[in-house]
Write an enzyme that holds these catalytic residues in place. Structure first.
Site, PDB file in Angstrom:
ATOM      1  N   ALA A  34      71.120  70.101  -2.380  1.00 11.07           N
ATOM      2  CA  ALA A  34      69.883  69.419  -3.062  1.00 11.07           C
ATOM      3  C   ALA A  34      70.032  67.344  -2.182  1.00 11.07           C
ATOM      4  O   ALA A  34      69.219  67.554  -1.554  1.00 11.07           O
ATOM      5  CB  ALA A  34      68.918  69.897  -4.322  1.00 11.07           C
ATOM      6  N   TYR A  36      72.043  66.658  -0.861  1.00 14.23           N
ATOM      7  CA  TYR A  36      72.901  65.687   0.721  1.00 14.23           C
ATOM      8  C   TYR A  36      71.056  65.821   1.498  1.00 14.23           C
ATOM      9  O   TYR A  36      70.400  65.240   2.648  1.00 14.23           O
ATOM     10  CB  TYR A  36      73.755  66.953   1.170  1.00 14.23           C
ATOM     11  CG  TYR A  36      73.958  66.759   2.530  1.00 14.23           C
ATOM     12  CD1 TYR A  36      74.106  66.894   3.582  1.00 14.23           C
ATOM     13  CD2 TYR A  36      75.495  65.962   2.905  1.00 14.23           C
ATOM     14  CE1 TYR A  36      73.617  66.715   4.521  1.00 14.23           C
ATOM     15  CE2 TYR A  36      75.698  65.424   4.015  1.00 14.23           C
ATOM     16  CZ  TYR A  36      75.107  66.178   4.846  1.00 14.23           C
ATOM     17  OH  TYR A  36      75.606  65.721   6.124  1.00 14.23           O
ATOM     18  N   SER A  82      72.822  73.392  14.052  1.00 19.62           N
ATOM     19  CA  SER A  82      72.390  73.775  12.667  1.00 19.62           C
ATOM     20  C   SER A  82      71.313  74.203  12.495  1.00 19.62           C
ATOM     21  O   SER A  82      70.011  74.424  13.188  1.00 19.62           O
ATOM     22  CB  SER A  82      72.360  72.496  11.632  1.00 19.62           C
ATOM     23  OG  SER A  82      72.279  72.649  10.304  1.00 19.62           O
ATOM     24  N   LEU A  83      69.948  73.679  11.018  1.00 21.33           N
ATOM     25  CA  LEU A  83      68.715  74.170  10.808  1.00 21.33           C
ATOM     26  C   LEU A  83      67.907  73.223  10.714  1.00 21.33           C
ATOM     27  O   LEU A  83      68.086  72.229   9.912  1.00 21.33           O
ATOM     28  CB  LEU A  83      68.274  75.903   9.931  1.00 21.33           C
ATOM     29  CG  LEU A  83      69.136  76.818  10.901  1.00 21.33           C
ATOM     30  CD1 LEU A  83      68.310  78.453  10.125  1.00 21.33           C
ATOM     31  CD2 LEU A  83      67.697  77.285  12.162  1.00 21.33           C
ATOM     32  N   LYS A 116      69.630  83.289   3.338  1.00 22.73           N
ATOM     33  CA  LYS A 116      70.570  82.303   3.851  1.00 22.73           C
ATOM     34  C   LYS A 116      71.196  82.194   3.083  1.00 22.73           C
ATOM     35  O   LYS A 116      71.431  81.541   1.528  1.00 22.73           O
ATOM     36  CB  LYS A 116      69.827  80.769   4.054  1.00 22.73           C
ATOM     37  CG  LYS A 116      70.460  79.734   4.530  1.00 22.73           C
ATOM     38  CD  LYS A 116      69.636  78.032   4.218  1.00 22.73           C
ATOM     39  CE  LYS A 116      70.470  77.473   5.701  1.00 22.73           C
ATOM     40  NZ  LYS A 116      71.964  76.909   4.097  1.00 22.73           N
ATOM     41  N   GLU A 174      77.625  84.534   9.044  1.00 27.36           N
ATOM     42  CA  GLU A 174      77.900  83.953   8.671  1.00 27.36           C
ATOM     43  C   GLU A 174      79.568  84.460   7.779  1.00 27.36           C
ATOM     44  O   GLU A 174      78.600  85.927   7.222  1.00 27.36           O
ATOM     45  CB  GLU A 174      76.855  83.863   7.309  1.00 27.36           C
ATOM     46  CG  GLU A 174      77.580  82.661   6.173  1.00 27.36           C
ATOM     47  CD  GLU A 174      76.381  81.241   6.751  1.00 27.36           C
ATOM     48  OE1 GLU A 174      76.210  80.763   6.307  1.00 27.36           O
ATOM     49  OE2 GLU A 174      75.991  81.966   7.805  1.00 27.36           O
ATOM     50  N   LYS A 291      62.972  82.681  12.145  1.00 29.54           N
ATOM     51  CA  LYS A 291      62.581  82.618  13.657  1.00 29.54           C
ATOM     52  C   LYS A 291      61.530  83.700  13.983  1.00 29.54           C
ATOM     53  O   LYS A 291      61.438  84.832  13.931  1.00 29.54           O
ATOM     54  CB  LYS A 291      63.894  83.473  13.936  1.00 29.54           C
ATOM     55  CG  LYS A 291      65.722  82.440  13.442  1.00 29.54           C
ATOM     56  CD  LYS A 291      66.341  83.552  13.434  1.00 29.54           C
ATOM     57  CE  LYS A 291      68.090  83.444  12.450  1.00 29.54           C
ATOM     58  NZ  LYS A 291      68.832  84.288  12.649  1.00 29.54           N
ATOM     59  N   CYS A 409      82.673  66.584 -40.148  1.00 26.35           N
ATOM     60  CA  CYS A 409      81.846  67.709 -39.336  1.00 26.35           C
ATOM     61  C   CYS A 409      80.499  66.216 -39.168  1.00 26.35           C
ATOM     62  O   CYS A 409      80.573  65.368 -39.836  1.00 26.35           O
ATOM     63  CB  CYS A 409      81.131  68.313 -40.783  1.00 26.35           C
ATOM     64  SG  CYS A 409      79.432  69.057 -40.092  1.00 26.35           S
TER      65      CYS A 409
END
Length: 669
Positions: A34, A36, A82-83, A116, A174, A291, A409
């Site tokens: 995300a 990137y 790529s997409l 995907k 894939e 698509k 503690c």
């Protein structure tokens, strides 16, 4: 201003190039997908505003990824693109509008939709029906020859089946690693003391790029086809979906979730359905691919620099995000376990805003190498508690501080101890520790224990803070008049709590045992103890050898039980509760009139139950003789699956375990 913006653009390019290498070449990404995607979208937005700044080396002008030198390079006859991504319904609608605007005379209504997959894109070349070459996508133009490795994947046909296939065909798809295979691979690595893979995608990529194909052959890889490249000899269908079906006839696997749908609303419904079932699917996905089905329209629409105009990836909300670790707090549980909790800069991930995450224990902190001030990758998937999965050490500025695990503690300052062989550090203070006392009392009155209505967490905390109670037995000495001194506690509420405490005195031996908070003794174990020994006295005096004869009790749990009842202060707590009037009917009477059709059966509950709570369902099943466990194995007899059932249902299907619905469960009860 313009100059500084152009300089920022150049820095953004360098960052994207760097992270592309980490992701595609080294298979060791530092940032979530995300992040990137966000950087790429920002780059493209600046370039759209200033097209004169676009250069041939911009990440927007190519797919991304570099071919490895250690494999022979392969040039793709048709680029492997790529997409582009969509992150909202509005962006999906914009994609479809752009396509329709480019072809106003066409009626674009049929779409091929598929999950995907989160794996590695590959190209398979068949000549005269025989697999002659397999290659990675690489940079879209040049990939790596991985033929010998791909030959080891069972789902990739070495020779096409049936008849009528082209003399030459390139199939794209894939390579991925199913969740079950990934878990097994990491289990083996842990047992060998080897490094585990971070996620299935890294595992698939690392397995596929082994120089020794014998290693690849040991990895649980799979393949799904999703498109066709070069075709010679015959003409294929002009429907993308029909091409899928043709490939399937020739022995090439396709994702079973792939569908041909009509209309935008059907596309949105497909997305929502796959998103809802994401965790139940046997493979990792991060969105759906949409698509345009008509191949003629695809060809006329063509593509931009890095992606086709006729397809788009509609991404799911990110399950991983970057954020800052601002601090670490140490919390103390009812058994004294000290848990480090990361205090984070709030970030939206997995559909919610997350500001806290577990760091588990000292070993996990050391494994991650995490420091206060670090940029970290936070992950939240489904109902899993948010956790830090990695540290982006390259973003350190030098002012980060190490996380120091306390030697005393943080609540009562008692000495902390860590038993050899255990990962957990514990406070030695016992009920002297206010934190342990609070959690022990909350557990005692909880729904699955004594079930004291109205005595919630905030009331318990006030009672302990004001030193009005110390042990569970003290609760039964409270009067309505005493309770009214608490904040927001009127006479009626106070009397209701007193009444609820009196009602709770009539319980069962199993609930009483569970309420004591003995380490590792959950509801099922408490029920097994009660059924086996019948009386509290028999359990208190049971030897280690006698305890391990009880179903579901092993060496460790037996030691915890004997240690608990051997402790003098625990004996006093139990005796005080009995003196306060806690009673239960003889165990023999509990099941005398209840048939037990599930006696000896191992049962698992999964998914969301709509008619009753998970706790009530579990208790009811146990009354019918079932042993309810939290995981599916070969020993599981029945899985009761509610709505949106996840990986447990998938595993049950793989193992051939009997699966029943919530309606079946209700009928049984």
């Amino acid at each position: 201003m313009s100059e500084s913006k152009q300089q920022y653009l150049e820095e953004l390019k360098q960052q994207l190039h760097y992270h592309a290498v980490r992701y595609y070449v080294e298979d060791n990404p530092e940032i979530p997908d995300a992040e990137y995607d966000r950087m790429m979208r920002e780059l493209m937005a600046i370039e759209a505003e200033h097209p004169e700044w676009i250069s041939v080396d911009s990440p927007s002008q190519r797919v991304g990824g570099v071919a490895l030198d250690s494999f022979r390079q392969v040039t793709h006859e048709i680029p492997m693109l790529s997409l582009d991504n969509a992150f909202s319904d509005e962006e999906l609608e914009s994609f479809l509008k752009r396509a329709q605007d480019r072809m106003p005379s066409a009626h674009i209504d049929a779409f091929c939709c598929e999950p995907k997959l989160d794996g590695l894109a590959v190209s398979l070349l068949y000549e005269n029906g025989v697999l002659v070459q397999a290659a990675t996508r690489g940079d879209g133009t040049t990939g790596e020859n991985i033929t010998e490795n791909v030959r080891t994947i069972a789902s990739v046909p070495l020779k096409l089946q049936g008849e009528g296939w082209p003399s030459r065909i390139e199939v794209r798809g894939e390579v991925f690693m199913p969740k079950v295979g990934f878990e097994k691979l990491n289990d083996i690595a842990r047992k060998k003391g080897e490094k585990v893979f971070v996620n299935p995608r890294n595992a698939a990529a690392g397995s596929l790029r082994q120089l020794d194909s014998k290693i690849t052959a040991t990895r649980p890889l799979a393949f799904y086809a999703y498109s066709v490249g070069v075709v010679e000899g015959i003409s294929l269908s002009s429907s993308h979906y029909q091409r899928f079906l043709q490939l399937k006839q020739w022995g090439l696997p396709m994702c079973p979730e792939t569908k041909l749908v009509n209309g935008l609303e059907s596309v949105k419904a497909f997305y929502a359905d796959i998103l809802n079932r994401r965790d139940a699917l046997p493979y990792e996905i991060d969105g759906v691919v949409i698509k345009i089905d008509d191949i003629v329209i695809q060809e006329k629409l063509g593509f931009v620099a890095r992606a086709p105009r006729w397809a788009i990836a509609y991404k799911f909300p990110a399950q991983e995000e970057l954020t800052l670790l601002n601090d670490v707090e140490f919390q103390v549980g009812r058994t004294g376990a000290i848990t480090p909790v990361a205090k984070l800069e709030p970030v939206f991930v997995g559909g919610v805003t997350v500001s806290n995450a577990t760091l588990h224990n000292a070993d996990e902190i050391e494994r991650l190498g995490v420091m206060v001030g670090d940029t970290v990758v936070i992950r939240r998937a489904g109902d899993v508690i948010p956790q830090i999965v990695s540290v982006v050490k390259e973003r350190r500025k030098g002012d980060e501080n190490p996380i120091v695990f306390p030697t005393s503690c943080p609540v009562c300052h008692s000495h902390v101890e860590r038993i050899e062989g255990e990962a957990v550090t514990r406070c030695s203070g016992g009920l002297v520790c206010q934190a342990q006392r609070k959690e022990a009392l909350k557990h005692f009155v909880s729904r699955k224990a004594l079930d004291v209505d109205g005595l919630g967490d905030k009331v318990i905390e006030q009672l302990v803070d004001k030193e009005m109670v110390e042990t569970p037995a003290d609760l039964f000495t409270l009067s309505a008049g005493v309770l009214t001194v608490l904040e927001r506690m009127g006479p009626k509420s106070a009397q209701n709590i007193v009444n609820a405490l009196n009602v709770a005195k009539e319980t069962t031996l199993a609930r009483f045992l569970y309420s004591l908070g003995i380490r590792e003794v959950g509801e099922a174990t408490a029920a097994n103890l009660a059924r086996h020994f019948k009386t509290l006295e028999a359990i208190q005096t049971a030897t280690h050898e006698q305890l391990i004869e009880v179903p579901d009790i092993g060496e460790v749990v037996a030691r915890h039980i004997t240690a608990f009842f051997a402790e003098e202060k625990n004996q006093r707590v139990v005796q005080a509760l009995i003196e306060q009037g806690i009673v239960w009917p003889p165990v023999e009477e509990l099941g005398s009139e209840i048939p037990q059709p599930l006696a000896g059966k191992v049962v698992v509950l999964t998914g969301t139950l709509t008619q009753l709570s998970r706790g009530d369902a579990k208790a009811a099943l146990e009354r019918l003789g079932a042993k309810v466990t939290g995981s599916v194995s070969k020993k599981t007899d029945i899985v009761f699956a509610g709505e949106a059932a996840g990986s447990k249902l998938t595993k049950a299907q793989e193992l051939g375990v009997e699966i029943q619905t919530e309606q079946d469960l209700l009928a049984l009860l």
